[in-house]
Design an enzyme around this catalytic site. Structure first.
Site, PDB file in Angstrom:
ATOM      1  N   SER A   1       0.945  -1.316   0.072  1.00 49.44           N
ATOM      2  CA  SER A   1       0.048   0.050  -0.144  1.00 49.44           C
ATOM      3  C   SER A   1       0.869   1.327   0.041  1.00 49.44           C
ATOM      4  O   SER A   1       1.779   1.207   0.556  1.00 49.44           O
ATOM      5  CB  SER A   1      -0.859  -0.099   1.231  1.00 49.44           C
ATOM      6  OG  SER A   1      -1.526   1.212   1.382  1.00 49.44           O
TER       7      SER A   1
ATOM      8  N   TYR B   1      -3.207  -2.066   9.751  1.00 47.82           N
ATOM      9  CA  TYR B   1      -3.147  -2.325   8.281  1.00 47.82           C
ATOM     10  C   TYR B   1      -1.843  -1.971   7.880  1.00 47.82           C
ATOM     11  O   TYR B   1      -1.077  -2.668   7.117  1.00 47.82           O
ATOM     12  CB  TYR B   1      -4.395  -1.691   7.843  1.00 47.82           C
ATOM     13  CG  TYR B   1      -4.178  -1.941   6.167  1.00 47.82           C
ATOM     14  CD1 TYR B   1      -4.700  -2.971   5.527  1.00 47.82           C
ATOM     15  CD2 TYR B   1      -3.658  -0.894   5.298  1.00 47.82           C
ATOM     16  CE1 TYR B   1      -4.676  -3.035   4.176  1.00 47.82           C
ATOM     17  CE2 TYR B   1      -3.504  -1.059   3.964  1.00 47.82           C
ATOM     18  CZ  TYR B   1      -3.932  -2.117   3.411  1.00 47.82           C
ATOM     19  OH  TYR B   1      -4.256  -2.219   2.058  1.00 47.82           O
TER      20      TYR B   1
END
Lengths: 255, 484
Positions: A148, A161
């Site tokens: 990400s 996350y």
């Protein structure tokens, strides 16, 4: 038809980014193993779309954090396909990208981190461990892990996350160093906010507009935007690229 | 197509009288035409006579040091990358042999540097405790005197297409002062002739004692003349070729055959830790890639010991990738249909074995390399060559001598990566089953100067010794004018 006669495993392939990646491989003639955890109907629909696009497809249910399930997945691929040229580790632990209701650090329990580590690093670890013997029968196999752009720029601090994705990048670089000598490349694709997906549907319009305003290419990523770089890193065109993170966020992060 | 390259070196024959057979070689998108000499029986006879006479009149009287000097100068020319012949070699040999330019360039240098003066002296010292025996009678330890003489006419029949390989035997013949005629291999018909011409330039008298020619094998004519005239025949090739040749050589002629061999390597568990296994795989890959396993010393099987941190199957994968990686730097030469089908046949044997789980084939048929992992272990067998190799998992390297022993007639080189105690223990057992050369992995295709090809003495095998026994010497004293 860059992936004709090539077999690709896409974990978490029944929806969102995974489904877009699976169908993109199929468009290029690939044989796609669509892995999913629960939604058999969605996975089968993706497989159907793959076939309609000229590829081949196979759906296999397996929780990729469960070694026994992954062993079954590996056995099925070995038996029914007999080769594996690329793995796209796309599955991750369920997560809601909701900036308004995100958990503040003081309230994040360690278990939340653990759950994300399991979904990102442990799942990738388990899948690669099980499938490496099959992958390395040929030189030139590739692993692509979905990270990400939040690792480089935590626009919104999704602690658990993003930390897990950061760990996945470190994991990938180590794997790249060790597997390079046996002909396996390992790279990451780091998308920005991808919209629309099930996970990002709670990201409000206002936040999306703010991100768009700061993004040179002036929009958010779509699942299809992510598929191109994944195909590049999985295929022959990137044969001399390993240990890299390719950010796919319209230029929000430049590194 | 550019000009036609004249192969060979034919002193004493008028150039215009020599018949030529033009052969075209194609590789890397280029064509090279080579004119092979094609002599009549009379010309063959004249050539033998010329070389024999000149050798008797000049070479026999030369000091060995002068011959060493001439060979050293010829090697220096071919080692000099600016020398016109070296440049020609680098341009033409890749097209003629099909090997990539880098392989040819590195290989030429690696061979030729073993023919410099220090290495030549070592070559002599290896076989003669006193190389002076080649120049005259020398005192013998047991009493009396001894002298060594090479044959008046030594015939080399070269084979294979490893560039410059014929130079080994050519040099050996010259060092023992043999009048020398060499037959070029069609697959690499250039280097030996160039080298002979350079020797002629370095020492014109020596150049007259040395000829390099060609004939079509098995067709009587000049072949019969050469075989009848030679005093000693040194031949390279497959067993069938050698048997056919041997049948045509007169009984009184010495015949020194060097047939096909199957090289193999052994890797001990102590060499298979996480740090060492990768570099070792790269060295092994070099041994496999260099000259596409065409040389007798190249490995065709690797026995890998279980029990190290890197298991045999992982080592096989390292090796596979090193071969894949080397293919971009040293592309495999184009295979002829026979070579391609021998790889296909080798692969299909292992595909059958894979059905029972006894083999794992790495790589696709389209890849320019093939690795097969064999587990359980099998005995030594030849590979399909041209970068095909088997990795055999063994419980202990001490099992290997028994696995290779049935092929005693084909054993020669073994590469070993192991600790000293293991190396020496294995060497004893390997020597017992017929292995004659043990090298490091990565050096298998580069034998050291003065090595004993097939365990034989390269120079000593060529000479006959003449001894003046102590009795003759003592008796002579009685006939001396100063005798009391």
């Amino acid at each position: 038809m860059r992936f004709r006669d090539r077999a690709i495993l896409v974990t978490g392939g029944s929806r969102g980014i995974g489904a877009a990646i699976a169908t993109a491989f199929a468009t290029e003639g690939g044989l796609v193993v669509v892995n999913y955890r629960e939604n058999a109907a969605a996975a089968e629909a993706v497989a159907e779309r793959c076939r309609a696009l000229g590829g081949q497809a196979l759906t296999v249910a397996a929780d990729v954090t469960d070694p026994a399930a992954v062993a079954g997945l590996a056995a099925q691929i070995t038996e029914e396909v007999g080769r594996l040229d690329a793995i796209v580790n796309n599955a991750f632990a369920p997560y809601r990208f909701d900036p308004d209701h995100r958990v503040r650090f003081r309230d994040v329990p360690w278990e939340a981190y653990q759950r994300q580590f399991d979904g990102a690093v442990r799942a990738t670890y388990t899948v690669v461990q099980a499938l490496l013997p099959l992958m390395t029968r040929r030189s030139g196999a590739a692993i692509v892990n979905l990270a990400s752009d939040l690792v480089a720029r935590p626009s919104i601090p999704y602690h658990d996350y993003t930390t897990a994705k950061a760990a996945l990048i470190g994991f990938s670089r180590n794997l790249a160093a060790e597997l390079g000598p046996i002909g396996v490349r390992v790279n990451c694709v780091a998308p920005g906010l991808v919209y629309p997906t099930d996970a990002s549907r709670d990201t409000p319009e206002e936040v999306r507009e703010a991100l768009i305003a700061q993004t040179p290419l002036r929009r958010l990523a779509t699942p299809e935007d992510v598929a191109g770089p994944v195909l590049f890193l999985a295929g022959e065109e990137s044969r001399f690229v390993t240990g890299q993170v390719l950010t796919v966020d319209g230029g929000l992060v430049m590194a | 197509m550019s000009s036609v390259e004249q192969a060979g070196h034919l002193p004493g024959l008028p150039d215009e009288a020599i018949g030529r057979r033009i052969v075209e070689h194609r590789a890397w998108g280029e064509t090279v035409a080579v004119a092979l000499p094609s002599l009549s029986e009379d010309q063959a006879r004249a050539l033998c006579g010329h070389v024999r006479t000149r050798a008797r009149e000049t070479l026999r009287r030369m000091e060995t040091a002068r011959i060493v000097e001439a060979i050293d100068r010829a090697s220096a020319c071919l080692l000099d990358r600016a020398h016109p012949l070296r440049r020609k070699a680098e341009t033409l040999l890749p097209v003629v042999t099909g090997y990539d330019r880098e392989t040819v360039r590195l290989g030429l240098t690696s061979y030729l540097k073993t023919f410099r003066r220090p290495q030549l002296l070592r070559f002599l010292a290896e076989d003669f405790s006193n190389p002076g025996v080649l120049d005259g009678f020398q005192p013998a330890v047991k009493g009396g005197f001894v002298r060594a003489r090479g044959p008046d006419l030594l015939l080399h029949v070269w084979a294979g297409n490893v560039p410059a390989l014929p130079l080994w035997s050519l040099v050996a013949g010259l060092l023992v002062k043999a009048g020398t005629i060499g037959k070029l291999a069609s697959a690499e018909p250039l280097t030996a002739g160039w080298f002979a011409r350079l020797i002629g330039e370095a020492d014109p008298e020596l150049g007259e004692c040395l000829a390099v020619t060609w004939w079509k094998g098995g067709e009587g004519g000049p072949e019969a003349v050469f075989l009848a005239q030679a005093e000693c025949v040194m031949a390279y090739g497959g067993n069938d070729t050698l048997a056919a040749l041997r049948a045509k050589v007169p009984v009184t002629t010495r015949f020194l055959p060097h047939g096909h061999r199957i090289g193999f390597a052994m890797i001990a568990r102590e060499a298979l830790n996480s740090r060492r296994a990768g570099p070792l795989a790269r060295l092994a890959a070099h041994d496999i890639v260099r000259y596409e396993q065409q040389g007798c010393y190249a490995p065709q099987m690797l026995f890998v010991e279980r029990g190290g941190p890197v298991a045999p199957d992982e080592f096989a994968r390292h090796l596979a990738h090193e071969l894949a990686a080397l293919a971009s730097r040293h592309p495999r030469r184009r295979l002829d249909p026979g070579e391609a089908s021998s790889i296909a046949a080798w692969r299909s044997v292992h595909e059958m074995r894979a059905l029972d789980g006894g083999a794992v084939l790495l790589g696709d048929p389209a890849d320019p390399w093939s690795v097969v992992l064999l587990d359980p272990a099998t005995g030594l067998s030849p590979s399909g060559l041209n970068r095909s190799v088997a990795v055999v998992a063994v419980d202990a390297l001490s099992d290997v001598p028994a696995l290779v022993a049935p092929h005693r007639a084909y054993l020669q080189s073994a590469g070993i990566a192991a600790a000293p105690a293991t190396l020496f223990r294995l060497a004893e057992d390997l020597a017992a089953v017929g292995v004659t050369r043990i090298s490091a992995i990565g050096r298998m295709t580069a034998p050291e100067a003065g090595w004993h090809h097939d365990g034989r003495f390269s120079l000593l095998d060529l000479v006959t010794m003449t001894e003046i026994e102590a009795s003759a010497e003592a008796a002579a004293e009685g006939f001396a004018p100063y005798a009391d």
